[in-house]
Design a protein around this motif. Structure first.
Motif, PDB file in Angstrom:
ATOM      1  N   PRO A  66      35.294  24.962  38.218  1.00 38.54           N
ATOM      2  CA  PRO A  66      34.881  26.285  38.714  1.00 38.54           C
ATOM      3  C   PRO A  66      34.829  26.285  40.246  1.00 38.54           C
ATOM      4  O   PRO A  66      34.417  25.302  40.872  1.00 38.54           O
ATOM      5  N   GLY A  67      35.290  27.377  40.818  1.00 40.62           N
ATOM      6  CA  GLY A  67      35.330  27.510  42.267  1.00 40.62           C
ATOM      7  C   GLY A  67      36.715  27.295  42.845  1.00 40.62           C
ATOM      8  O   GLY A  67      36.940  27.601  44.016  1.00 40.62           O
ATOM      9  N   GLN A  68      37.654  26.780  42.057  1.00 38.72           N
ATOM     10  CA  GLN A  68      39.010  26.585  42.566  1.00 38.72           C
ATOM     11  C   GLN A  68      39.731  27.931  42.665  1.00 38.72           C
ATOM     12  O   GLN A  68      39.400  28.891  41.960  1.00 38.72           O
ATOM     13  N   SER A  69      40.737  27.980  43.504  1.00 47.47           N
ATOM     14  CA  SER A  69      41.495  29.221  43.680  1.00 47.47           C
ATOM     15  C   SER A  69      42.531  29.378  42.574  1.00 47.47           C
ATOM     16  O   SER A  69      42.827  28.434  41.833  1.00 47.47           O
ATOM     17  N   ARG A  70      43.102  30.564  42.498  1.00 44.01           N
ATOM     18  CA  ARG A  70      44.153  30.831  41.497  1.00 44.01           C
ATOM     19  C   ARG A  70      45.362  29.914  41.730  1.00 44.01           C
ATOM     20  O   ARG A  70      45.979  29.444  40.774  1.00 44.01           O
ATOM     21  N   THR A  71      45.685  29.665  42.974  1.00 47.39           N
ATOM     22  CA  THR A  71      46.823  28.805  43.291  1.00 47.39           C
ATOM     23  C   THR A  71      46.580  27.380  42.815  1.00 47.39           C
ATOM     24  O   THR A  71      47.487  26.740  42.266  1.00 47.39           O
ATOM     25  N   ILE A  76      47.778  23.124  38.690  1.00 48.36           N
ATOM     26  CA  ILE A  76      47.349  22.134  37.708  1.00 48.36           C
ATOM     27  C   ILE A  76      47.839  22.489  36.300  1.00 48.36           C
ATOM     28  O   ILE A  76      48.403  21.649  35.596  1.00 48.36           O
ATOM     29  N   LEU A  77      47.635  23.732  35.873  1.00 48.50           N
ATOM     30  CA  LEU A  77      47.938  24.134  34.492  1.00 48.50           C
ATOM     31  C   LEU A  77      49.306  24.783  34.324  1.00 48.50           C
ATOM     32  O   LEU A  77      49.780  24.939  33.205  1.00 48.50           O
ATOM     33  N   HIS A  87      43.426  43.493  32.736  1.00 49.88           N
ATOM     34  CA  HIS A  87      42.433  42.428  32.856  1.00 49.88           C
ATOM     35  C   HIS A  87      42.975  41.391  33.837  1.00 49.88           C
ATOM     36  O   HIS A  87      43.386  40.301  33.454  1.00 49.88           O
ATOM     37  N   ALA A  88      42.971  41.737  35.128  1.00 52.44           N
ATOM     38  CA  ALA A  88      43.587  40.898  36.148  1.00 52.44           C
ATOM     39  C   ALA A  88      42.846  39.576  36.345  1.00 52.44           C
ATOM     40  O   ALA A  88      43.400  38.637  36.900  1.00 52.44           O
ATOM     41  N   ASP A  89      41.587  39.515  35.913  1.00 48.72           N
ATOM     42  CA  ASP A  89      40.801  38.302  36.089  1.00 48.72           C
ATOM     43  C   ASP A  89      40.887  37.363  34.890  1.00 48.72           C
ATOM     44  O   ASP A  89      40.054  36.471  34.737  1.00 48.72           O
ATOM     45  N   ARG A  90      41.869  37.542  34.036  1.00 52.96           N
ATOM     46  CA  ARG A  90      42.018  36.706  32.836  1.00 52.96           C
ATOM     47  C   ARG A  90      43.454  36.217  32.727  1.00 52.96           C
ATOM     48  O   ARG A  90      44.406  36.996  32.783  1.00 52.96           O
ATOM     49  N   GLY A 115      37.371  37.416  41.149  1.00 50.99           N
ATOM     50  CA  GLY A 115      38.158  37.621  42.357  1.00 50.99           C
ATOM     51  C   GLY A 115      39.280  36.598  42.401  1.00 50.99           C
ATOM     52  O   GLY A 115      40.159  36.586  41.541  1.00 50.99           O
ATOM     53  N   ASP A 116      39.233  35.701  43.398  1.00 55.39           N
ATOM     54  CA  ASP A 116      40.263  34.665  43.516  1.00 55.39           C
ATOM     55  C   ASP A 116      39.746  33.286  43.115  1.00 55.39           C
ATOM     56  O   ASP A 116      40.488  32.320  43.123  1.00 55.39           O
ATOM     57  N   THR A 117      38.486  33.175  42.727  1.00 57.57           N
ATOM     58  CA  THR A 117      37.922  31.869  42.371  1.00 57.57           C
ATOM     59  C   THR A 117      37.734  31.746  40.865  1.00 57.57           C
ATOM     60  O   THR A 117      37.413  32.728  40.184  1.00 57.57           O
ATOM     61  N   LEU A 118      37.910  30.519  40.362  1.00 54.61           N
ATOM     62  CA  LEU A 118      37.792  30.243  38.933  1.00 54.61           C
ATOM     63  C   LEU A 118      36.341  30.369  38.502  1.00 54.61           C
ATOM     64  O   LEU A 118      35.440  29.797  39.114  1.00 54.61           O
ATOM     65  N   LYS A 119      36.139  31.127  37.407  1.00 52.78           N
ATOM     66  CA  LYS A 119      34.786  31.334  36.881  1.00 52.78           C
ATOM     67  C   LYS A 119      34.536  30.441  35.667  1.00 52.78           C
ATOM     68  O   LYS A 119      33.528  29.736  35.610  1.00 52.78           O
TER      69      LYS A 119
END
Length: 185
Positions: A66-71, A76-77, A87-90, A115-119
């Motif tokens: 958690p806390g990593q950016s989308r990039t 990684i994945l 649902h832009a956050d999923r 937003g741009d950080t992993l939840k």
């Protein structure tokens, strides 16, 4: 009492017998197929291997925090199989594989952002380790009689001792040739 005789013409009798034989033969075709859709239990039709999505393992998902950016998550994945504009956050990572000789597999991991950080990451508990995944899709059968290429100490002692040879001559053997010079001086 009267007795009735039914006369059947020979041509019709052979046609009826042939028809009865065909119906009996066709009704038996269904019983030749076993539960895994193979004919007589050993003849199976070729089925194409279908792999869709990203293979995710426990080791990969453990790198996502958690806390990593989308990039960083995408690095990684990999790219998600499903992204939804509503649902832009999923991000949905779905993996399915259908391979002949193994059970079909389907896994789903949902990554949620703020937003741009992993939840959060959902569905990571059901993922296999990399070795378990490889073992689950491996269809290669081990050999019936595996042969060892290593020799036991008894076998090494039983080998014949090689004969000693004379040392090689220092001068080369064969005809001596004189070649003309390549350049004229």
């Amino acid at each position: 009492m009267r007795s009735f005789r039914i006369r059947v013409q020979p041509a019709r009798a052979s046609t009826l017998a042939l028809l009865a034989l065909a119906v009996t033969g066709l009704s038996g075709c269904n019983s030749l197929l076993s539960s895994d859709n193979s004919l007589l239990g050993f003849i199976t039709p070729y089925r194409i291997e279908v792999v869709q999505g990203n293979v995710l393992t426990k080791e990969q998902v453990a790198l996502v925090k958690p806390g990593q950016s989308r990039t960083q998550v995408r690095d990684i994945l990999g790219s998600p199989l499903l992204t939804d504009t509503f649902h832009a956050d999923r991000w949905d990572y779905v993996f399915t594989i259908r391979r002949q000789g193994t059970e079909p597999q389907q896994r789903q991991v949902v990554v949620r952002f703020d937003g741009d950080t992993l939840k959060s990451v959902e569905g990571a508990d059901a993922l296999p380790a990399e070795r378990d995944f490889v073992a689950s899709i491996d269809t290669e059968k081990p050999p019936r009689n595996p042969r060892s290429l290593a020799m036991t100490p008894e076998e090494i002692k039983a080998l014949p001792v090689p004969a000693k040879t004379a040392p090689a001559a220092s001068a080369p053997e064969g005809p001596v040739r004189a070649y003309p010079p390549l350049e004229r001086t």
